[in-house]
Design a protein around this motif. Structure first.
Motif, PDB file in Angstrom:
ATOM      1  N   ASN A  61       0.817  -1.205   0.000  1.00  0.00           N
ATOM      2  CA  ASN A  61       0.000   0.000   0.000  1.00  0.00           C
ATOM      3  C   ASN A  61       0.860   1.268   0.000  1.00  0.00           C
ATOM      4  OD1 ASN A  61      -2.360   1.531   0.124  1.00  0.00           O
ATOM      5  ND2 ASN A  61      -2.470   1.431   2.338  1.00  0.00           N
ATOM      6  N   SER A  62       2.056   1.174  -0.583  1.00  0.00           N
ATOM      7  CA  SER A  62       2.972   2.320  -0.600  1.00  0.00           C
ATOM      8  C   SER A  62       2.722   3.254  -1.769  1.00  0.00           C
ATOM      9  CB  SER A  62       4.426   1.832  -0.665  1.00  0.00           C
ATOM     10  OG  SER A  62       4.727   1.030   0.447  1.00  0.00           O
ATOM     11  N   GLY A  63       1.995   2.775  -2.763  1.00  0.00           N
ATOM     12  CA  GLY A  63       1.771   3.573  -3.963  1.00  0.00           C
ATOM     13  C   GLY A  63       0.409   4.220  -3.988  1.00  0.00           C
ATOM     14  N   THR A  64      -0.138   4.286  -5.176  1.00  0.00           N
ATOM     15  CA  THR A  64      -1.431   4.931  -5.367  1.00  0.00           C
ATOM     16  C   THR A  64      -2.576   4.032  -4.918  1.00  0.00           C
ATOM     17  OG1 THR A  64      -1.722   4.047  -7.591  1.00  0.00           O
ATOM     18  CG2 THR A  64      -0.542   6.162  -7.393  1.00  0.00           C
ATOM     19  N   ILE A  65      -3.716   4.648  -4.720  1.00  0.00           N
ATOM     20  CA  ILE A  65      -4.919   3.884  -4.390  1.00  0.00           C
ATOM     21  C   ILE A  65      -5.237   2.912  -5.529  1.00  0.00           C
ATOM     22  CG2 ILE A  65      -7.421   4.080  -4.055  1.00  0.00           C
ATOM     23  CD1 ILE A  65      -6.852   6.689  -2.513  1.00  0.00           C
ATOM     24  N   GLU A  66      -5.016   3.362  -6.752  1.00  0.00           N
ATOM     25  CA  GLU A  66      -5.297   2.514  -7.918  1.00  0.00           C
ATOM     26  C   GLU A  66      -4.415   1.269  -7.916  1.00  0.00           C
ATOM     27  OE1 GLU A  66      -6.744   6.532  -8.524  1.00  0.00           O
ATOM     28  OE2 GLU A  66      -4.682   5.871  -8.141  1.00  0.00           O
ATOM     29  N   TYR A  67      -3.132   1.444  -7.572  1.00  0.00           N
ATOM     30  CA  TYR A  67      -2.220   0.299  -7.526  1.00  0.00           C
ATOM     31  C   TYR A  67      -2.634  -0.680  -6.438  1.00  0.00           C
ATOM     32  CZ  TYR A  67       2.047  -2.441  -7.059  1.00  0.00           C
ATOM     33  OH  TYR A  67       2.941  -3.479  -6.982  1.00  0.00           O
ATOM     34  N   THR A  68      -3.040  -0.149  -5.290  1.00  0.00           N
ATOM     35  CA  THR A  68      -3.519  -1.007  -4.208  1.00  0.00           C
ATOM     36  C   THR A  68      -4.763  -1.768  -4.645  1.00  0.00           C
ATOM     37  OG1 THR A  68      -2.603   0.502  -2.549  1.00  0.00           O
ATOM     38  CG2 THR A  68      -4.318  -1.012  -1.810  1.00  0.00           C
ATOM     39  N   ALA A  69      -5.682  -1.102  -5.306  1.00  0.00           N
ATOM     40  CA  ALA A  69      -6.914  -1.737  -5.788  1.00  0.00           C
ATOM     41  C   ALA A  69      -6.606  -2.818  -6.818  1.00  0.00           C
ATOM     42  CB  ALA A  69      -7.854  -0.687  -6.374  1.00  0.00           C
ATOM     43  N   GLU A  70      -5.637  -2.575  -7.690  1.00  0.00           N
ATOM     44  CA  GLU A  70      -5.249  -3.584  -8.691  1.00  0.00           C
ATOM     45  C   GLU A  70      -4.737  -4.852  -8.010  1.00  0.00           C
ATOM     46  OE1 GLU A  70      -2.358  -1.906 -11.362  1.00  0.00           O
ATOM     47  OE2 GLU A  70      -3.695  -0.270 -11.937  1.00  0.00           O
ATOM     48  N   GLN A  71      -3.919  -4.669  -6.981  1.00  0.00           N
ATOM     49  CA  GLN A  71      -3.394  -5.830  -6.252  1.00  0.00           C
ATOM     50  C   GLN A  71      -4.523  -6.610  -5.587  1.00  0.00           C
ATOM     51  OE1 GLN A  71       0.433  -4.955  -3.968  1.00  0.00           O
ATOM     52  NE2 GLN A  71      -0.392  -2.903  -4.416  1.00  0.00           N
ATOM     53  N   LEU A  72      -5.459  -5.890  -4.971  1.00  0.00           N
ATOM     54  CA  LEU A  72      -6.587  -6.543  -4.318  1.00  0.00           C
ATOM     55  C   LEU A  72      -7.410  -7.318  -5.340  1.00  0.00           C
ATOM     56  CD1 LEU A  72      -8.417  -7.119  -1.913  1.00  0.00           C
ATOM     57  CD2 LEU A  72      -9.545  -4.923  -2.363  1.00  0.00           C
ATOM     58  N   GLU A  73      -7.689  -6.708  -6.469  1.00  0.00           N
ATOM     59  CA  GLU A  73      -8.472  -7.378  -7.504  1.00  0.00           C
ATOM     60  C   GLU A  73      -7.773  -8.651  -7.994  1.00  0.00           C
ATOM     61  OE1 GLU A  73     -10.271  -6.441 -11.932  1.00  0.00           O
ATOM     62  OE2 GLU A  73      -9.905  -4.763 -10.565  1.00  0.00           O
ATOM     63  N   GLU A  74      -6.474  -8.570  -8.165  1.00  0.00           N
ATOM     64  CA  GLU A  74      -5.710  -9.740  -8.606  1.00  0.00           C
ATOM     65  C   GLU A  74      -5.795 -10.873  -7.591  1.00  0.00           C
ATOM     66  OE1 GLU A  74      -1.040 -10.694  -9.188  1.00  0.00           O
ATOM     67  OE2 GLU A  74      -1.792  -8.926 -10.261  1.00  0.00           O
ATOM     68  N   ILE A  75      -5.654 -10.534  -6.318  1.00  0.00           N
ATOM     69  CA  ILE A  75      -5.731 -11.548  -5.262  1.00  0.00           C
ATOM     70  C   ILE A  75      -7.122 -12.167  -5.214  1.00  0.00           C
ATOM     71  CG2 ILE A  75      -5.719 -11.876  -2.757  1.00  0.00           C
ATOM     72  CD1 ILE A  75      -3.445  -9.711  -2.733  1.00  0.00           C
ATOM     73  N   LEU A  76      -8.144 -11.331  -5.259  1.00  0.00           N
ATOM     74  CA  LEU A  76      -9.511 -11.858  -5.218  1.00  0.00           C
ATOM     75  C   LEU A  76      -9.793 -12.747  -6.421  1.00  0.00           C
ATOM     76  CD1 LEU A  76     -11.486  -8.780  -3.863  1.00  0.00           C
ATOM     77  CD2 LEU A  76     -10.775 -10.838  -2.618  1.00  0.00           C
ATOM     78  N   ASN A  77      -9.284 -12.385  -7.575  1.00  0.00           N
ATOM     79  CA  ASN A  77      -9.440 -13.249  -8.754  1.00  0.00           C
ATOM     80  C   ASN A  77      -8.736 -14.580  -8.553  1.00  0.00           C
ATOM     81  OD1 ASN A  77     -11.053 -11.501 -10.251  1.00  0.00           O
ATOM     82  ND2 ASN A  77      -9.312 -10.489 -11.191  1.00  0.00           N
ATOM     83  N   GLU A  78      -7.542 -14.560  -7.984  1.00  0.00           N
ATOM     84  CA  GLU A  78      -6.816 -15.796  -7.708  1.00  0.00           C
ATOM     85  C   GLU A  78      -7.574 -16.667  -6.704  1.00  0.00           C
ATOM     86  OE1 GLU A  78      -2.874 -14.856  -6.358  1.00  0.00           O
ATOM     87  OE2 GLU A  78      -2.346 -13.877  -8.257  1.00  0.00           O
ATOM     88  N   TRP A  79      -8.221 -16.014  -5.754  1.00  0.00           N
ATOM     89  CA  TRP A  79      -8.964 -16.729  -4.733  1.00  0.00           C
ATOM     90  C   TRP A  79     -10.364 -17.125  -5.183  1.00  0.00           C
ATOM     91  CZ3 TRP A  79      -7.913 -13.512   0.344  1.00  0.00           C
ATOM     92  CH2 TRP A  79      -6.591 -13.693   0.727  1.00  0.00           C
TER      93      TRP A  79
END
Length: 85
Positions: A61-79
């Motif tokens: 969560n060191s970058g932009t809100i958008e980058y954080t959201a992209e990571q979350l979306e990727e994890i949720l897709n993997e899960w």
């Protein structure tokens, strides 16, 4: 959850972290704490490195809100998304 051995209550765990200097600044601003008080609060918690090792997924969560959201979306897709329980 990690500090209190409550991970059995969740199917998966996720840690959202940021660089220590950013974490310190955010904590000071959000809670109107002095630097000393904020550092004491951070030091009272389990080491972030250990939490990251224990988690099923980690978000930077060191970058932009958008980058954080992209990571979350990727994890949720993997899960398998929010509905896969």
């Amino acid at each position: 959850m990690f500090e209190n051995d409550l991970t059995y209550l969740a199917d998966k765990t996720m840690v959202v972290y940021t660089q220590e200097d950013i974490q310190l600044q955010r904590l000071m601003e959000r809670n109107q704490l002095t630097e000393t008080d904020a550092k004491n609060r951070m030091n009272a918690q389990m080491a972030l490195k250990k939490k990251c090792e224990l988690a099923d997924a980690v978000i930077d969560n060191s970058g932009t809100i958008e980058y954080t959201a992209e990571q979350l979306e990727e994890i949720l897709n993997e899960w398998g998304g929010l509905n896969n329980q």
